[in-house]
Design a protein around this motif. Structure first.
Motif, PDB file in Angstrom:
ATOM      1  N   PRO A 194     -46.356 -54.709 -16.114  1.00  0.00           N
ATOM      2  CA  PRO A 194     -45.083 -54.946 -15.416  1.00  0.00           C
ATOM      3  C   PRO A 194     -44.954 -56.361 -14.875  1.00  0.00           C
ATOM      4  O   PRO A 194     -43.871 -56.954 -14.941  1.00  0.00           O
ATOM      5  N   SER A 195     -46.041 -56.917 -14.353  1.00  0.00           N
ATOM      6  CA  SER A 195     -45.964 -58.287 -13.835  1.00  0.00           C
ATOM      7  C   SER A 195     -45.679 -59.285 -14.951  1.00  0.00           C
ATOM      8  O   SER A 195     -44.967 -60.278 -14.746  1.00  0.00           O
ATOM      9  N   ILE A 197     -43.891 -58.616 -17.632  1.00  0.00           N
ATOM     10  CA  ILE A 197     -42.483 -58.420 -17.975  1.00  0.00           C
ATOM     11  C   ILE A 197     -41.589 -59.179 -17.007  1.00  0.00           C
ATOM     12  O   ILE A 197     -40.669 -59.897 -17.409  1.00  0.00           O
ATOM     13  N   ILE A 198     -41.873 -59.040 -15.725  1.00  0.00           N
ATOM     14  CA  ILE A 198     -41.043 -59.680 -14.709  1.00  0.00           C
ATOM     15  C   ILE A 198     -41.134 -61.194 -14.810  1.00  0.00           C
ATOM     16  O   ILE A 198     -40.124 -61.908 -14.723  1.00  0.00           O
ATOM     17  N   GLU A 226     -43.746 -47.617 -17.332  1.00  0.00           N
ATOM     18  CA  GLU A 226     -43.502 -49.065 -17.296  1.00  0.00           C
ATOM     19  C   GLU A 226     -42.193 -49.369 -16.582  1.00  0.00           C
ATOM     20  O   GLU A 226     -42.119 -50.278 -15.746  1.00  0.00           O
ATOM     21  N   GLU A 267     -42.546 -48.652 -12.684  1.00  0.00           N
ATOM     22  CA  GLU A 267     -43.415 -49.599 -11.982  1.00  0.00           C
ATOM     23  C   GLU A 267     -42.768 -50.971 -11.896  1.00  0.00           C
ATOM     24  O   GLU A 267     -42.858 -51.646 -10.860  1.00  0.00           O
ATOM     25  N   THR A 268     -42.091 -51.381 -12.959  1.00  0.00           N
ATOM     26  CA  THR A 268     -41.401 -52.666 -12.939  1.00  0.00           C
ATOM     27  C   THR A 268     -40.305 -52.677 -11.878  1.00  0.00           C
ATOM     28  O   THR A 268     -40.110 -53.670 -11.164  1.00  0.00           O
TER      29      THR A 268
END
Length: 449
Positions: free
Chosen positions: A286-287, A289-290, A434, A437-438
């Motif tokens: 997730p980190s 992705i962000i 995912e 959490e994102t």
């Protein structure tokens, strides 16, 4: 009967294949996904098509062609699920572009799909591939785009020879979807090569190289799909197509073999396609992705300083569309229905919006049902210049606190909206962890805007 073209692998001493991915894909990157790639040359004689008497299709002139197909399969072939996505590679900028691979690669890889990219347009072959490696691709020859439809059919037959017993799902995005619309309406009934279609982000018009029957064309020349289709067709659209590309004027009701999904808050090209797609489809965090989305969120242009659409719903709904079509072809499971985006009466290109500016109706996802921003595939003027074609407008922190009393309240609402989208078949359970959490990270970041 569609002829089987001559088929042979490219020799290993002929340079390096152009392998679109979202970017050029290396063998090492594919291997990290558990996939291998083979490039083939196909040679044949293609026909053009024209209307005969009583609106029947007659064959026109013929011409020889030589083009290539890329085939990606699981390295452990027992993981192959029996369905191959055959992508009509987009050649808008005279370069083969694999939009479908980019948007759906997590589902392609974890689901064990095969993927084949077909270089079927003249610009992509004669300019793009020959410009990439003139020696490797010196043998290629494309007689013109009016021959592309029969070339695509023959490529499908070639893939059946490579993968015996395969189910073929034809797919194409943007201008490739433009051509696939013509193919579905005019060529599929006589070719009968493909088992289903994913038509992704198609404009109002279809490619005019093959004339359309009067009952599928309105007074403006806009083209609908035929009322009776031979195989399942899922049309996946964003706000961009409905509002800015005029697709709202040619909408049609769902039928036994036809589904239309219009994704609220999504754009044809978004921050996901630019930044998130290059991440490893199964190992991204997730980190990651962000960070990727944030790195490409700004769009600068003449007089513009806006955030491009950073909601990733387009990608996750595309995953679900692919998964649903696979189940439909394999098991006969009916495709899920999708609501239409709400538009202003007598103005099908103007979207109705809620009090916070997000679209009403359409395929709903948690990013628009539990929003932290205005997300749209068109500008505030619905695409009328000089507005940007898509944007994200984050809500002020005070507004977020008013809507959601706490981070826990936001997460609870977001999780519930995600679960509803899964129940509706427009998001996959495989993506849920995912997504959730994102969201928790995004909300906390939004408070610090």
């Amino acid at each position: 009967m569609i002829p089987l073209p001559d088929l042979e692998p490219f020799r290993g001493d002929q340079g390096k294949a152009f392998s679109p991915g979202p970017a050029q894909l290396s063998a090492d990157r594919l291997a990290a996904m558990g996939y291998v790639e083979e490039e083939y040359v196909i040679r044949g004689v293609s026909t053009t098509f024209r209307h005969g008497e009583d609106s029947e299709i007659d064959v026109g002139p013929q011409a020889a062609y030589v083009t290539r197909i890329l085939v990606r399969t699981p390295a452990q072939f027992d993981r192959f699920n029996g369905t191959a996505v055959v992508e009509w590679l987009d050649a808008t900028d005279s370069v083969d572009t694999a939009h479908e691979w980019a948007y759906t690669q997590p589902e392609l890889v974890r689901g064990g799909f095969a993927w084949a990219g077909v270089s079927v347009q003249r610009a992509g072959v004669m300019d793009g591939l020959k410009g990439w490696d003139a020696q490797r691709y010196s043998c290629l020859h494309h007689p013109g785009d009016e021959y592309s439809y029969d070339m695509f059919s023959q490529a499908g037959r070639a893939i059946r020879a490579i993968l015996p017993g395969v189910r073929l799902l034809a797919a194409g995005m943007s201008k490739s979807a433009h051509r696939l619309t013509t193919y579905v309406n005019k060529i599929d009934p006589i070719a009968e090569v493909f088992d289903g279609y994913l038509v992704h982000c198609r404009p109002t018009f279809a490619q005019p190289k093959v004339p359309h029957r009067a009952d599928t064309v309105d007074d403006s020349g806009s083209v609908r799909f035929a009322d009776v289709l031979r195989v399942p067709v899922l049309v996946l659209q964003t706000e961009t197509e409905v509002a800015s590309s005029g697709y709202g004027s040619v909408r049609q009701p769902d039928e036994e073999c036809f589904r239309l999904w219009e994704i609220a808050g999504a754009a044809r090209s978004d921050a996901y396609l630019q930044a998130m797609a290059p991440l490893h489809p199964l190992q991204r965090r997730p980190s990651d992705i962000i960070s990727a989305l944030a790195s490409r969120a700004k769009m600068f242009g003449p007089g513009l300083n806006q955030f491009v659409t950073s909601g990733p719903q387009h990608h996750y709904v595309a995953n679900a569309a692919l998964h649903s079509l696979h189940r439909c072809l394999r098991d006969g499971v009916a495709l899920p229905y999708g609501d239409r985006l709400a538009t202003v009466a007598h103005a099908p290109h103007i979207l109705r919006r809620d009090v916070r500016g997000n679209a009403v109706g359409g395929v709903r996802t948690p990013w628009v049902d539990v929003p932290t921003a205005l997300l749209t595939g068109v500008g505030p003027q619905d695409g009328i210049p000089p507005e940007p074609t898509d944007l994200t407008a984050p809500f002020p922190a005070a507004m977020l606190k008013e809507i959601y009393p706490s981070a826990d309240a936001y997460q609870t609402a977001f999780d519930a909206a995600t679960d509803t989208a899964i129940e509706n078949g427009v998001i996959l359970q495989a993506d849920a962890a995912e997504i959730k959490e994102t969201a928790s990270i995004v909300y906390l970041m939004s408070l610090n805007n």
